[in-house]
Design an enzyme around this catalytic site. Sequence first.
Site, PDB file in Angstrom:
ATOM      1  N   ARG A  90     -11.869  10.282   2.766  1.00  0.00           N
ATOM      2  CA  ARG A  90     -12.976   9.698   3.628  1.00  0.00           C
ATOM      3  C   ARG A  90     -14.122   9.820   4.246  1.00  0.00           C
ATOM      4  O   ARG A  90     -13.772  10.401   5.084  1.00  0.00           O
ATOM      5  CB  ARG A  90     -11.918   8.320   3.615  1.00  0.00           C
ATOM      6  CG  ARG A  90     -11.915   6.743   4.407  1.00  0.00           C
ATOM      7  CD  ARG A  90     -11.264   5.991   3.794  1.00  0.00           C
ATOM      8  NE  ARG A  90     -10.433   5.457   2.976  1.00  0.00           N
ATOM      9  CZ  ARG A  90     -11.770   4.807   2.248  1.00  0.00           C
ATOM     10  NH1 ARG A  90     -12.907   4.640   2.645  1.00  0.00           N
ATOM     11  NH2 ARG A  90     -11.160   4.571   0.823  1.00  0.00           N
ATOM     12  N   LYS A 123     -10.154  13.272  -2.792  1.00  0.00           N
ATOM     13  CA  LYS A 123     -10.943  12.754  -1.961  1.00  0.00           C
ATOM     14  C   LYS A 123     -10.891  12.886  -0.761  1.00  0.00           C
ATOM     15  O   LYS A 123     -10.117  13.238   0.394  1.00  0.00           O
ATOM     16  CB  LYS A 123     -11.325  11.203  -2.445  1.00  0.00           C
ATOM     17  CG  LYS A 123     -10.261  10.704  -1.962  1.00  0.00           C
ATOM     18  CD  LYS A 123      -9.658   8.757  -1.546  1.00  0.00           C
ATOM     19  CE  LYS A 123      -9.371   8.488  -0.820  1.00  0.00           C
ATOM     20  NZ  LYS A 123      -9.324   6.930  -1.084  1.00  0.00           N
ATOM     21  N   HIS A 151       0.977  -1.283   0.485  1.00  0.00           N
ATOM     22  CA  HIS A 151      -0.309  -0.080  -0.058  1.00  0.00           C
ATOM     23  C   HIS A 151       1.146   1.251  -0.081  1.00  0.00           C
ATOM     24  O   HIS A 151       0.671   2.633  -0.386  1.00  0.00           O
ATOM     25  CB  HIS A 151      -0.915   0.368   1.577  1.00  0.00           C
ATOM     26  CG  HIS A 151      -2.019   1.139   1.071  1.00  0.00           C
ATOM     27  ND1 HIS A 151      -2.362   1.769   0.094  1.00  0.00           N
ATOM     28  CD2 HIS A 151      -1.722   2.410   2.525  1.00  0.00           C
ATOM     29  CE1 HIS A 151      -3.607   2.916   1.266  1.00  0.00           C
ATOM     30  NE2 HIS A 151      -2.955   3.466   1.418  1.00  0.00           N
TER      31      HIS A 151
HETATM   32  C1  R5P Z   1      -6.102   4.509  -0.733  1.00  0.00           C
HETATM   33  O1  R5P Z   1      -5.844   4.877   0.083  1.00  0.00           O
HETATM   34  C2  R5P Z   1      -5.896   3.234  -1.742  1.00  0.00           C
HETATM   35  O2  R5P Z   1      -4.853   3.711  -2.288  1.00  0.00           O
HETATM   36  C3  R5P Z   1      -7.034   2.757  -2.579  1.00  0.00           C
HETATM   37  O3  R5P Z   1      -7.090   4.092  -3.123  1.00  0.00           O
HETATM   38  C4  R5P Z   1      -7.831   2.744  -1.795  1.00  0.00           C
HETATM   39  O4  R5P Z   1      -7.410   1.676  -0.225  1.00  0.00           O
HETATM   40  C5  R5P Z   1      -9.361   1.917  -1.969  1.00  0.00           C
HETATM   41  O5  R5P Z   1     -10.614   1.600  -1.247  1.00  0.00           O
HETATM   42  P1  R5P Z   1     -11.755   1.377  -1.866  1.00  0.00           P
HETATM   43  O6  R5P Z   1     -12.013   0.354  -3.398  1.00  0.00           O
HETATM   44  O7  R5P Z   1     -12.420   0.848  -0.522  1.00  0.00           O
HETATM   45  O8  R5P Z   1     -11.847   2.736  -2.269  1.00  0.00           O
END
Ligand code: R5P
Length: 316
Positions: free
Chosen positions: A197, A195, A133
């Site tokens: 969260r 974005k 990640h």
């Molecule tokens: C976040 O930091 C990662 O790079 C992805 O954007 C994230 O893990 C994607 O998660 P989801 O598909 O649940 O939005």
Amino acid sequence: MFLNDNLKVFSGSSNVTLADEVCKYLGIPLGGAKLDRFPDGEKFIKLEDDVRGRDCFVIQSTNAPVDEHIVELLIYIDCLRRASARRITAVIPYFGYARQDRKDEGRVPITAKLMANIISTAGADRVVAIDLHAQQLQGFFDIPVDHLTGEIVLSRYFRDKRLSNLVVVSPDVGNIKMASYYASHLGAALAIVHKRRVSGRDVTAEEIIGDVDGKNVLMVDDIIATAGTMCSAAQILKDRGAERIYAGGTHGVFAGPAVERLSNAPIDEVVVTNTIVLNGQAQQMKKIKVLTVAPMLGETIKRIHRNESVSALFND
Ligand code: R5P
């Protein structure tokens, strides 16, 4: 391809098809092992091949059921160590728990570090991983980590499509570096979606930096989990005039509402690699395309075994 009997590749149960493909690439049979359970549910592994003094690799993604796959990997490593393998490499195409890599609030664990610790403690001498990640997760291990990227495989696919007027979009500010590699390899412009969260499951795309009006767009990310990131980014891109929209992600986790979200989103194609076996729902979805990382993993294993450079693989 000639590789001597010193090389052994085993597979955990998370992705045997990928391990089989890797062994085909290497021209060796998959290592024999019996996986079973005791009546109380405890897992049991017995190697069927002699590994004494051999260079051993065990391939296991730690996707769902995450804890089960991790424990299985640890048992495999212990088994190889006690059977006197000369060197044990944990090949972890998808490393679960990677996103818990810091304390962003009080009284929470750093599970990525915990996982790195227990993999080393079990007896792994090195790790091969794909798109952890965050790059700095390599430093969570005190053993060598060969960190590969699915970008090579995905970029090749999109380059072959010869998309005109292409903009690569990072659907998340944290992912800009990866998106910029795609943009430079594809000769495309770069844009960024900011974005926010809202929860583990929900995100809101708030703003775009860059121009996507009348352009074909490729959004890239390391993981597509609930697909909230990709789908909310796709909507804002469409609203701002994007033409065809593609989503490329190394790891297709497709958890919870992902498949439903992707079906309803203005995304023409979703492309992932086979680090994780597609779940049943995702397999039904026509717009998901899966590319293989087996040759990249096979070549990496071959180079590690022969003490050759792995980074040269990427420079080529
Ligand atoms: C976040 O930091 C990662 O790079 C992805 O954007 C994230 O893990 C994607 O998660 P989801 O598909 O649940 O939005």
